[in-house]
Design a protein around this motif. Structure first.
Motif, PDB file in Angstrom:
ATOM      1  N   ALA A 193       0.834  -1.207   0.000  1.00 48.85           N
ATOM      2  CA  ALA A 193       0.000   0.000   0.000  1.00 48.85           C
ATOM      3  C   ALA A 193       0.863   1.249   0.000  1.00 48.85           C
ATOM      4  O   ALA A 193       0.577   2.225  -0.714  1.00 48.85           O
ATOM      5  CB  ALA A 193      -0.934  -0.004   1.215  1.00 48.85           C
ATOM      6  N   ASN A 194       1.943   1.251   0.786  1.00 51.55           N
ATOM      7  CA  ASN A 194       2.848   2.395   0.816  1.00 51.55           C
ATOM      8  C   ASN A 194       3.562   2.570  -0.518  1.00 51.55           C
ATOM      9  O   ASN A 194       3.737   3.700  -0.996  1.00 51.55           O
ATOM     10  CB  ASN A 194       3.878   2.225   1.940  1.00 51.55           C
ATOM     11  N   ARG A 195       3.961   1.494  -1.119  1.00 43.63           N
ATOM     12  CA  ARG A 195       4.671   1.582  -2.399  1.00 43.63           C
ATOM     13  C   ARG A 195       3.755   2.106  -3.504  1.00 43.63           C
ATOM     14  O   ARG A 195       4.164   2.908  -4.352  1.00 43.63           O
ATOM     15  CB  ARG A 195       5.232   0.209  -2.782  1.00 43.63           C
ATOM     16  N   LEU A 196       2.506   1.670  -3.501  1.00 43.51           N
ATOM     17  CA  LEU A 196       1.556   2.089  -4.535  1.00 43.51           C
ATOM     18  C   LEU A 196       0.974   3.472  -4.278  1.00 43.51           C
ATOM     19  O   LEU A 196       0.364   4.063  -5.173  1.00 43.51           O
ATOM     20  CB  LEU A 196       0.413   1.069  -4.636  1.00 43.51           C
ATOM     21  N   GLY A 197       1.123   3.973  -3.052  1.00 44.91           N
ATOM     22  CA  GLY A 197       0.567   5.280  -2.741  1.00 44.91           C
ATOM     23  C   GLY A 197      -0.914   5.252  -2.444  1.00 44.91           C
ATOM     24  O   GLY A 197      -1.618   6.237  -2.662  1.00 44.91           O
ATOM     25  N   HIS A 198      -1.404   4.127  -1.930  1.00 44.08           N
ATOM     26  CA  HIS A 198      -2.818   4.035  -1.565  1.00 44.08           C
ATOM     27  C   HIS A 198      -3.065   4.804  -0.271  1.00 44.08           C
ATOM     28  O   HIS A 198      -2.325   4.648   0.701  1.00 44.08           O
ATOM     29  CB  HIS A 198      -3.234   2.582  -1.374  1.00 44.08           C
ATOM     30  N   GLU A 199      -4.094   5.615  -0.245  1.00 42.40           N
ATOM     31  CA  GLU A 199      -4.439   6.376   0.950  1.00 42.40           C
ATOM     32  C   GLU A 199      -4.947   5.474   2.053  1.00 42.40           C
ATOM     33  O   GLU A 199      -4.724   5.723   3.236  1.00 42.40           O
ATOM     34  CB  GLU A 199      -5.495   7.439   0.600  1.00 42.40           C
TER      35      GLU A 199
END
Length: 374
Positions: free
Chosen positions: A334-340
């Motif tokens: 999630a952090n790598r993809l930039g998911h809020e």
């Protein structure tokens, strides 16, 4: 058919007017002070086939001093802050294309029944459950705005009104690395560094096409690219702005093979110009449509025999599935993809985590049998 009878006093002077009609087999009467009011009530009754409740609602709407729901929705948009221009454009599109049956109603007279009819109308004209839910979400927010402005006392959108999404097709495709390589190998050589960046980083197209050479750290101990901007659609065109969410501002580590694939393009990029252009001579931006065409041309040339055509965004899904298969957990992903919100990651990729289902089955087995595996 409704009838009007003039009511007279002992002196023979008309004092009121009585309207009579039948609603569901029952005789109804309403006494009104003027002939004009009686004729208005009679007209309303006949317009709704003598449905008393519907006529009362129509009368309230005629005399309401509240703004229309369309006016309230437009006012809600004007009050929004820290919202991307593309989102504003989308909301205006909702009002233009999907407000039939709601737009002219006084906001204080919109009922749950009105919303149910509106939702059924959206579904009937072919809108998907997701589209209905998206527009309903905007309507709900606009109604909350009306409540805060004391234009009405409640929000009629509360409650379970939306249709279920019973679609059986998953839009996301999870390409294998072999399939991705086949597509890239059939792409124009000038485009290949872009596709190598996307499969190696999981960036969104709008993020990748906004990158400058200064955003890359290719010779660091851990090579990376910093995402601080993205192309986005505005009301009057496209422009580079902030990423999609706060967490979309991130640093993404790059593998050595990705660095090798993009180094020449990064180091030769003109100062202050995006690294990835659709051709060596093109200077006009944005180029999203051209990149889509280039991707689909490569997909067609690869001729993989897939049941449906993979999208550019499916490269991001392929990147994610490869990382999960390699052991990355969903929080890290999630952090790598930039998911809020990690729920977005879980919803899209949770089924790919290889050991989650095994651990769940083992936990159930232990609970049922009391046997603990050695």
């Amino acid at each position: 058919m409704a009838t009007i009878e003039a009511r007279r006093n002992a002196a023979g002077r008309v004092t009121s007017y009585r309207v009579e009609w039948y609603d569901g087999g029952q005789r109804k009467r309403q006494t009104l002070p003027t002939e004009q009011a009686a004729n208005q009530w009679k007209g309303l009754l006949e317009a709704v086939k003598h449905d008393t409740m519907a006529a009362q609602t129509a009368l309230l709407r005629q005399v309401s001093q509240s703004p229309t729901f369309e006016e309230v929705a437009l006012g809600h948009i004007e009050r929004l802050i820290n919202v991307r221009e593309y989102t504003i454009k989308r909301y205006r599109g909702y009002i233009k294309n999907h407000f039939d049956g709601l737009r002219h109603l006084p906001v204080d007279q919109v009922t749950e029944d009105d919303l149910i009819r509106w939702i059924k109308g959206m579904t009937k004209k072919g809108c998907s459950p997701k589209t209905v839910a998206n527009v309903h979400g905007f309507v709900h927010a606009a109604m909350n705005s009306a409540v805060r402005r004391r234009l009405r006392v409640d929000n009629p959108c509360n409650g379970r009104l939306l249709p279920k999404d019973d679609a059986t097709e998953d839009k996301a495709m999870f390409l294998t690395m072999e399939q991705v390589n086949a597509i890239i190998d059939h792409a124009d050589p000038w485009h290949q560094p872009m596709w190598r960046l996307l499969i190696g980083s999981g960036l969104r197209l709008g993020e990748a096409t906004a990158l400058l050479a200064t955003d890359f750290q290719l010779d660091a101990v851990t090579p990376s690219v910093r995402i601080m901007k993205a192309w986005q659609e505005m009301e009057d065109g496209w422009a580079v702005g902030a990423p999609k969410t706060k967490k979309a501002r991130r640093t993404v580590a790059l593998a050595p093979s990705t660095v090798e694939a993009i180094r020449e393009r990064v180091e030769s990029a003109p100062r202050g110009k995006p690294v990835f252009s659709i051709s060596p001579t093109t200077t006009v931006y944005p180029q999203h449509r051209q990149w889509l065409d280039a991707w689909y041309a490569a997909v067609k040339a690869a001729d993989l025999g897939l049941e449906k055509r993979p999208r550019i965004h499916d490269i991001r899904h392929a990147h994610s599935s490869l990382l999960i298969a390699g052991g990355m957990n969903l929080f890290e992903l999630a952090n790598r993809l930039g998911h809020e919100d990690i729920s977005t990651t879980t919803k899209t990729y949770g089924h790919l985590v290889p050991d989650v289902h095994f651990r769940a089955a083992a936990a159930v087995e232990q609970a049922l049998t009391g046997i603990i595996e050695a």
